[in-house]
Design a protein around this motif. Structure first.
Motif, mmCIF file in Angstrom:
data_model
loop_
_atom_site.group_PDB
_atom_site.id
_atom_site.type_symbol
_atom_site.label_atom_id
_atom_site.label_comp_id
_atom_site.label_asym_id
_atom_site.label_seq_id
_atom_site.Cartn_x
_atom_site.Cartn_y
_atom_site.Cartn_z
ATOM 1 N N VAL A 179 15.415 18.232 36.615
ATOM 2 C CA VAL A 179 15.172 16.901 37.167
ATOM 3 C C VAL A 179 16.545 16.304 37.452
ATOM 4 O O VAL A 179 17.522 16.614 36.760
ATOM 5 C CB VAL A 179 14.355 16.034 36.177
ATOM 6 N N ALA A 180 16.642 15.476 38.491
ATOM 7 C CA ALA A 180 17.951 14.951 38.889
ATOM 8 C C ALA A 180 17.837 13.487 39.270
ATOM 9 O O ALA A 180 16.894 13.087 39.956
ATOM 10 C CB ALA A 180 18.502 15.764 40.067
ATOM 11 N N PHE A 181 18.807 12.694 38.826
ATOM 12 C CA PHE A 181 18.841 11.290 39.242
ATOM 13 C C PHE A 181 20.271 10.771 39.249
ATOM 14 O O PHE A 181 21.152 11.313 38.591
ATOM 15 C CB PHE A 181 17.952 10.411 38.361
ATOM 16 N N ASP A 182 20.475 9.694 40.030
ATOM 17 C CA ASP A 182 21.764 9.023 40.096
ATOM 18 C C ASP A 182 21.849 7.943 39.026
ATOM 19 O O ASP A 182 20.828 7.359 38.625
ATOM 20 C CB ASP A 182 21.959 8.339 41.456
ATOM 21 N N LEU A 183 23.065 7.664 38.596
ATOM 22 C CA LEU A 183 23.346 6.577 37.654
ATOM 23 C C LEU A 183 24.544 5.817 38.215
ATOM 24 O O LEU A 183 25.542 6.434 38.598
ATOM 25 C CB LEU A 183 23.661 7.150 36.270
ATOM 26 N N THR A 184 24.434 4.492 38.289
ATOM 27 C CA THR A 184 25.516 3.698 38.861
ATOM 28 C C THR A 184 26.112 2.760 37.828
ATOM 29 O O THR A 184 25.424 1.855 37.335
ATOM 30 C CB THR A 184 25.009 2.872 40.065
ATOM 31 N N ALA A 185 27.365 2.998 37.481
ATOM 32 C CA ALA A 185 28.111 2.086 36.606
ATOM 33 C C ALA A 185 29.583 2.099 36.990
ATOM 34 O O ALA A 185 30.458 1.939 36.148
ATOM 35 C CB ALA A 185 27.919 2.454 35.139
ATOM 36 N N ALA A 186 29.833 2.337 38.284
ATOM 37 C CA ALA A 186 31.189 2.301 38.852
ATOM 38 C C ALA A 186 32.150 3.183 38.049
ATOM 39 O O ALA A 186 31.817 4.326 37.730
ATOM 40 C CB ALA A 186 31.673 0.866 38.967
ATOM 41 N N CYS A 187 33.317 2.635 37.717
ATOM 42 C CA CYS A 187 34.352 3.433 37.050
ATOM 43 C C CYS A 187 34.001 3.765 35.593
ATOM 44 O O CYS A 187 34.652 4.609 34.980
ATOM 45 C CB CYS A 187 35.699 2.721 37.126
ATOM 46 N N SER A 188 32.974 3.114 35.062
ATOM 47 C CA SER A 188 32.465 3.447 33.724
ATOM 48 C C SER A 188 31.369 4.501 33.789
ATOM 49 O O SER A 188 30.827 4.896 32.754
ATOM 50 C CB SER A 188 31.896 2.197 33.042
ATOM 51 N N GLY A 189 31.032 4.953 34.992
ATOM 52 C CA GLY A 189 29.856 5.801 35.192
ATOM 53 C C GLY A 189 29.829 7.058 34.368
ATOM 54 O O GLY A 189 28.779 7.432 33.832
ATOM 55 N N PHE A 190 30.980 7.732 34.232
ATOM 56 C CA PHE A 190 30.973 8.983 33.475
ATOM 57 C C PHE A 190 30.668 8.733 31.991
ATOM 58 O O PHE A 190 29.886 9.465 31.382
ATOM 59 C CB PHE A 190 32.295 9.735 33.622
ATOM 60 N N VAL A 191 31.275 7.705 31.410
ATOM 61 C CA VAL A 191 31.035 7.413 29.988
ATOM 62 C C VAL A 191 29.595 6.954 29.779
ATOM 63 O O VAL A 191 28.918 7.399 28.845
ATOM 64 C CB VAL A 191 32.034 6.362 29.465
ATOM 65 N N PHE A 192 29.094 6.084 30.663
ATOM 66 C CA PHE A 192 27.696 5.667 30.565
ATOM 67 C C PHE A 192 26.770 6.880 30.747
ATOM 68 O O PHE A 192 25.741 6.997 30.078
ATOM 69 C CB PHE A 192 27.381 4.608 31.628
ATOM 70 N N GLY A 193 27.142 7.780 31.660
ATOM 71 C CA GLY A 193 26.350 8.990 31.891
ATOM 72 C C GLY A 193 26.371 9.936 30.709
ATOM 73 O O GLY A 193 25.357 10.569 30.389
ATOM 74 N N LEU A 194 27.528 10.034 30.046
ATOM 75 C CA LEU A 194 27.654 10.896 28.867
ATOM 76 C C LEU A 194 26.709 10.439 27.764
ATOM 77 O O LEU A 194 25.990 11.247 27.147
ATOM 78 C CB LEU A 194 29.101 10.867 28.366
ATOM 79 N N VAL A 195 26.670 9.133 27.543
ATOM 80 C CA VAL A 195 25.789 8.585 26.510
ATOM 81 C C VAL A 195 24.324 8.734 26.915
ATOM 82 O O VAL A 195 23.475 9.128 26.105
ATOM 83 C CB VAL A 195 26.150 7.108 26.233
ATOM 84 N N THR A 196 24.027 8.465 28.180
ATOM 85 C CA THR A 196 22.644 8.586 28.672
ATOM 86 C C THR A 196 22.147 10.025 28.575
ATOM 87 O O THR A 196 21.062 10.290 28.039
ATOM 88 C CB THR A 196 22.561 8.114 30.140
#
Length: 332
Positions: A108-125
């Protein structure tokens, strides 16, 4: 709730950047600036730029494929793809294009938007899906093509940004290598850095009007963003370390969003982290938003600078305003 044996390990990394580069001397032919001025204030010497045919999906797919290969997996092993980006090829989402490009038909694939924090927010998610036992193999990508949205006549912003992608593979693991994290948002400061939609009034019928338009180029109050970063980033790293039950002396590497060398230096100084522990490659890539942390991580992993078991404190910060930190160990 975390299931037994459902820790996470970061087992692979990958990165991709366009071939074309623009150095400061070349940039000074476009706007009134100089290599000396840019380097002194930001630490950036050049940035990579996607050409008119280059897509975010291409960069993201290339980075993800490298990470999957390093982890010793195939695309069919992947359960989930999270694409952290603010510059999708398609406003409906670009992660699906990456899934198709990889041939990861079970994911399954989806986008996550949190600008320059996106990778860290994505890591936690992404880690939550593993902790709860839902998925075992996850690809997390940070990718942005900010050259699309830069006003190349605005020397305050056009000197900063570049295009790239970085990716990691997260896998279920007996020992949890994500040791602690802290995420924050403050929408009252949104106006300091944004890429806003600008509606134009369009009349459909008498008395019925809608707004149709496009997105305005990036606007930024650099002074306020700098002040925000040097105050909030050390604080959020300390909170993440507290959650990890670690002191700052346990940190082997400080890996910050690559926005400005002066921010990297100031945060390290406030945390009493030695300069040689600070990972930096922004001189060659500029600010690549959600891509910057995994791009820099992949570089030091492939160089052998970062070794399995090393403890990394990472933090992202930027538009939203958003900021967050995570403490993790590389490898299984």
């Amino acid at each position: 709730m975390k299931h037994a044996g459902a820790g996470i390990a970061i087992t692979g990394s990958g990165s991709a950047a366009p071939v074309a580069s623009l150095d400061n001397d070349q940039l000074s032919q476009i706007v009134e600036t100089s290599d000396e001025w840019i380097t002194a204030r930001t630490g950036i010497r050049q940035r990579r730029l996607a050409n008119s045919g280059g897509t975010l999906a291409q960069l993201a797919t290339q980075a993800a494929a490298q990470a999957i290969a390093m982890a010793g997996l195939t695309a069919l092993d992947i359960d989930l793809i999270v694409l952290a980006t603010s510059t999708p090829d398609d406003l409906f989402g670009t992660a699906g294009l990456v899934q198709a490009g990889l041939g990861a038909s079970r994911a399954v694939a989806f986008d996550l938007t949190a600008a320059c924090s996106g990778f860290v927010f994505g890591l936690v998610t992404a880690s939550q899906f593993i902790h709860t036992g839902v998925y075992r193999n996850v690809v997390l990508i940070g990718a942005d093509v900010l050259s699309r949205w830069v006003d190349w006549s605005d020397r305050r912003t056009c000197i900063l940004f570049g295009d790239a992608a970085g990716a990691v593979v997260l896998q279920a693991n007996e020992r949890d290598r994500l040791l602690g994290f802290e995420l924050r948002s403050d929408g009252t400061q949104n106006h300091y850095l944004n890429l806003a939609y600008q509606p134009q009034a369009t009349s459909l019928l008498d008395g019925l009007e809608i707004g149709q338009g496009s997105f305005h180029p990036i606007t930024m109050n650099g002074q306020e963003v700098y002040r925000f970063a040097v105050r909030r980033v050390p604080e959020v790293i300390e909170k993440a370390l507290f959650r990890a039950n670690l002191g700052v002396e346990a940190v082997d590497w400080l890996l910050l969003h690559q926005a400005n060398q002066r921010i990297l230096d100031a945060v390290a100084q406030r945390l009493n982290i030695a300069p040689e522990k600070v990972i930096s490659n922004l001189a060659r890539y500029g600010n690549t938003s959600a891509a910057s942390i995994p791009l820099a991580l992949d570089e030091v992993v492939r160089q052998g600078t970062v070794n399995p078991g090393d403890t990394i404190a990472t933090a992202g910060f930027g538009a939203g305003l958003t900021w967050g930190a995570a403490i993790f160990q590389w490898g299984r």
